[in-house]
Scaffold this motif. Structure first.
Motif, PDB file in Angstrom:
ATOM      1  N   MET A   1       0.894  -1.163   0.020  1.00 24.15           N
ATOM      2  CA  MET A   1      -0.138   0.016   0.081  1.00 24.15           C
ATOM      3  C   MET A   1       0.886   1.142  -0.064  1.00 24.15           C
ATOM      4  N   ILE A   2       0.674   2.382  -1.000  1.00 19.39           N
ATOM      5  CA  ILE A   2       1.210   3.579  -0.726  1.00 19.39           C
ATOM      6  C   ILE A   2       0.248   4.541  -0.639  1.00 19.39           C
ATOM      7  N   ASP A   3       0.420   5.439   0.231  1.00 22.27           N
ATOM      8  CA  ASP A   3      -0.610   6.608   0.690  1.00 22.27           C
ATOM      9  C   ASP A   3      -0.208   7.615  -0.359  1.00 22.27           C
ATOM     10  N   CYS A   4      -1.386   8.340  -0.862  1.00 21.52           N
ATOM     11  CA  CYS A   4      -1.122   9.440  -1.829  1.00 21.52           C
ATOM     12  C   CYS A   4      -2.357  10.297  -2.041  1.00 21.52           C
ATOM     13  N   ARG A   5      -2.157  11.322  -2.502  1.00 21.01           N
ATOM     14  CA  ARG A   5      -3.208  12.407  -2.721  1.00 21.01           C
ATOM     15  C   ARG A   5      -4.019  11.916  -3.851  1.00 21.01           C
ATOM     16  N   GLU A   6      -3.457  11.361  -4.999  1.00 18.78           N
ATOM     17  CA  GLU A   6      -4.199  11.253  -6.299  1.00 18.78           C
ATOM     18  C   GLU A   6      -3.982  10.001  -6.675  1.00 18.78           C
ATOM     19  N   PRO A   7      -4.747   8.883  -6.226  1.00 17.25           N
ATOM     20  CA  PRO A   7      -4.375   7.419  -7.011  1.00 17.25           C
ATOM     21  C   PRO A   7      -4.180   7.264  -8.373  1.00 17.25           C
ATOM     22  N   SER A   8      -5.148   7.914  -8.965  1.00 17.50           N
ATOM     23  CA  SER A   8      -5.295   7.872 -10.345  1.00 17.50           C
ATOM     24  C   SER A   8      -3.824   8.046 -10.940  1.00 17.50           C
ATOM     25  N   ARG A   9      -3.483   9.302 -10.510  1.00 15.63           N
ATOM     26  CA  ARG A   9      -2.104   9.824 -11.099  1.00 15.63           C
ATOM     27  C   ARG A   9      -0.927   8.956 -10.992  1.00 15.63           C
ATOM     28  N   LEU A  10      -0.848   8.411  -9.576  1.00 13.18           N
ATOM     29  CA  LEU A  10       0.388   7.471  -9.214  1.00 13.18           C
ATOM     30  C   LEU A  10       0.132   6.035 -10.119  1.00 13.18           C
ATOM     31  N   VAL A  11      -1.284   5.593 -10.136  1.00 12.15           N
ATOM     32  CA  VAL A  11      -1.368   4.371 -10.855  1.00 12.15           C
ATOM     33  C   VAL A  11      -0.887   4.599 -12.211  1.00 12.15           C
ATOM     34  N   ALA A  12      -1.239   5.535 -12.782  1.00 12.70           N
ATOM     35  CA  ALA A  12      -0.873   5.627 -14.240  1.00 12.70           C
ATOM     36  C   ALA A  12       0.939   5.927 -14.344  1.00 12.70           C
ATOM     37  N   PHE A  13       1.403   6.389 -13.481  1.00 11.73           N
ATOM     38  CA  PHE A  13       2.950   6.603 -13.215  1.00 11.73           C
ATOM     39  C   PHE A  13       3.326   5.219 -12.970  1.00 11.73           C
ATOM     40  N   TRP A  14       2.977   4.847 -11.871  1.00 11.92           N
ATOM     41  CA  TRP A  14       3.829   3.428 -11.689  1.00 11.92           C
ATOM     42  C   TRP A  14       3.566   2.278 -12.420  1.00 11.92           C
ATOM     43  N   ALA A  15       2.247   2.284 -13.007  1.00 16.99           N
ATOM     44  CA  ALA A  15       2.036   1.129 -14.034  1.00 16.99           C
ATOM     45  C   ALA A  15       2.948   1.212 -15.056  1.00 16.99           C
ATOM     46  N   GLU A  16       3.467   2.457 -15.888  1.00 20.03           N
ATOM     47  CA  GLU A  16       4.418   2.482 -16.638  1.00 20.03           C
ATOM     48  C   GLU A  16       5.770   2.332 -16.124  1.00 20.03           C
ATOM     49  N   ALA A  17       6.199   2.860 -14.948  1.00 15.69           N
ATOM     50  CA  ALA A  17       7.470   2.692 -14.273  1.00 15.69           C
ATOM     51  C   ALA A  17       7.817   1.152 -14.117  1.00 15.69           C
ATOM     52  N   LEU A  18       6.746   0.533 -13.671  1.00 13.49           N
ATOM     53  CA  LEU A  18       7.110  -1.122 -13.315  1.00 13.49           C
ATOM     54  C   LEU A  18       6.632  -1.986 -14.287  1.00 13.49           C
ATOM     55  N   ARG A  19       6.115  -1.318 -15.430  1.00 15.03           N
ATOM     56  CA  ARG A  19       5.604  -2.333 -16.598  1.00 15.03           C
ATOM     57  C   ARG A  19       4.490  -3.054 -15.885  1.00 15.03           C
ATOM     58  N   TYR A  20       3.433  -2.553 -15.002  1.00 16.31           N
ATOM     59  CA  TYR A  20       2.510  -3.105 -14.591  1.00 16.31           C
ATOM     60  C   TYR A  20       1.344  -2.859 -15.454  1.00 16.31           C
ATOM     61  N   ARG A  21       0.074  -3.143 -14.697  1.00 14.17           N
ATOM     62  CA  ARG A  21      -1.237  -2.686 -15.460  1.00 14.17           C
ATOM     63  C   ARG A  21      -2.114  -2.498 -14.272  1.00 14.17           C
ATOM     64  N   PRO A  22      -3.159  -1.611 -14.551  1.00 16.70           N
ATOM     65  CA  PRO A  22      -4.128  -1.371 -13.523  1.00 16.70           C
ATOM     66  C   PRO A  22      -4.963  -2.487 -13.198  1.00 16.70           C
ATOM     67  N   GLN A  23      -5.443  -2.725 -12.097  1.00 14.95           N
ATOM     68  CA  GLN A  23      -5.931  -4.222 -11.624  1.00 14.95           C
ATOM     69  C   GLN A  23      -7.497  -3.945 -11.851  1.00 14.95           C
ATOM     70  N   PRO A  24      -7.998  -5.005 -12.632  1.00 15.90           N
ATOM     71  CA  PRO A  24      -9.298  -4.757 -12.882  1.00 15.90           C
ATOM     72  C   PRO A  24     -10.255  -4.724 -11.703  1.00 15.90           C
ATOM     73  N   PRO A  25     -11.571  -4.259 -11.746  1.00 15.75           N
ATOM     74  CA  PRO A  25     -12.335  -4.390 -10.514  1.00 15.75           C
ATOM     75  C   PRO A  25     -13.027  -5.723 -10.362  1.00 15.75           C
ATOM     76  N   PRO A  26     -13.430  -6.104  -9.163  1.00 15.75           N
ATOM     77  CA  PRO A  26     -13.938  -7.341  -8.918  1.00 15.75           C
ATOM     78  C   PRO A  26     -15.089  -7.900  -9.884  1.00 15.75           C
ATOM     79  N   ASP A  27     -15.088  -9.114 -10.184  1.00 18.50           N
ATOM     80  CA  ASP A  27     -16.163  -9.563 -11.069  1.00 18.50           C
ATOM     81  C   ASP A  27     -17.475  -8.895 -10.665  1.00 18.50           C
ATOM     82  N   GLY A  28     -18.083  -8.814 -11.821  1.00 20.75           N
ATOM     83  CA  GLY A  28     -19.504  -8.096 -11.661  1.00 20.75           C
ATOM     84  C   GLY A  28     -19.691  -6.601 -11.640  1.00 20.75           C
ATOM     85  N   HIS A  29     -18.485  -5.904 -11.429  1.00 21.00           N
ATOM     86  CA  HIS A  29     -18.443  -4.509 -11.319  1.00 21.00           C
ATOM     87  C   HIS A  29     -17.750  -4.003 -12.278  1.00 21.00           C
ATOM     88  N   PRO A  30     -18.256  -2.908 -13.217  1.00 20.99           N
ATOM     89  CA  PRO A  30     -17.752  -2.445 -14.410  1.00 20.99           C
ATOM     90  C   PRO A  30     -16.549  -1.320 -13.958  1.00 20.99           C
TER      91      PRO A  30
END
Length: 142
Positions: A1-30
């Motif tokens: 877990m990483i504390d942050c002010r703007e999760p979407s901003r850090l998700v975008a940055f760290w996804a590229e930095a680590l060559r990760y991807r955003p985790q999809p939401p749980p089944d049944g939730h768009p």
């Protein structure tokens, strides 16, 4: 877990930095927002957007990372420090490692990282760069 002010901003940055991807939401939730609402989190606490706040390693080998929204900005030293090891280790000549590190630093600064400094010690075969992500969390590229 990483504390942050703007999760979407850090998700975008760290996804590229680590060559990760955003985790999809749980089944049944768009969206993650839909899931958070379904478990009783009030909409006014969620802010705008789909609330994508998690990353996963596409290979399944690395850990999942959750970016927890907090109201305060980073004010002190990190409690967690990530090293991105791109140089190849001491078995690779320092000139080649420097080239690899510099290329990665250029890629990361284009994504929004900021260079804080470097350590260049050719006599001991060491080269690294210290950077900060878009919210100021320090990490190294070695």
């Amino acid at each position: 877990m990483i504390d942050c002010r703007e999760p979407s901003r850090l998700v975008a940055f760290w996804a590229e930095a680590l060559r990760y991807r955003p985790q999809p939401p749980p089944d049944g939730h768009p969206t993650w927002r839909d899931w958070y609402l379904s478990v009783g989190i009030p909409g006014e606490e969620l802010g705008e957007g789909d609330c994508a706040d998690r990353l996963e390693d596409p290979t399944g080998a690395g850990p999942r990372i959750w970016f927890q929204p907090v109201p305060e900005t980073k004010t002190v030293k990190n409690r967690l420090h990530i090293d991105l090891k791109v140089g190849g280790g001491r078995g690779v000549p320092v000139v080649e490692r420097r080239s690899r590190v510099d290329a990665e630093v250029a890629r990361l600064t284009a994504l929004g990282a900021r260079v804080l400094g470097s350590m260049d010690d050719p006599d001991n075969g060491y080269y690294s760069a210290q950077l900060a992500d878009p919210e100021g969390n320090e990490f190294c590229v070695v």
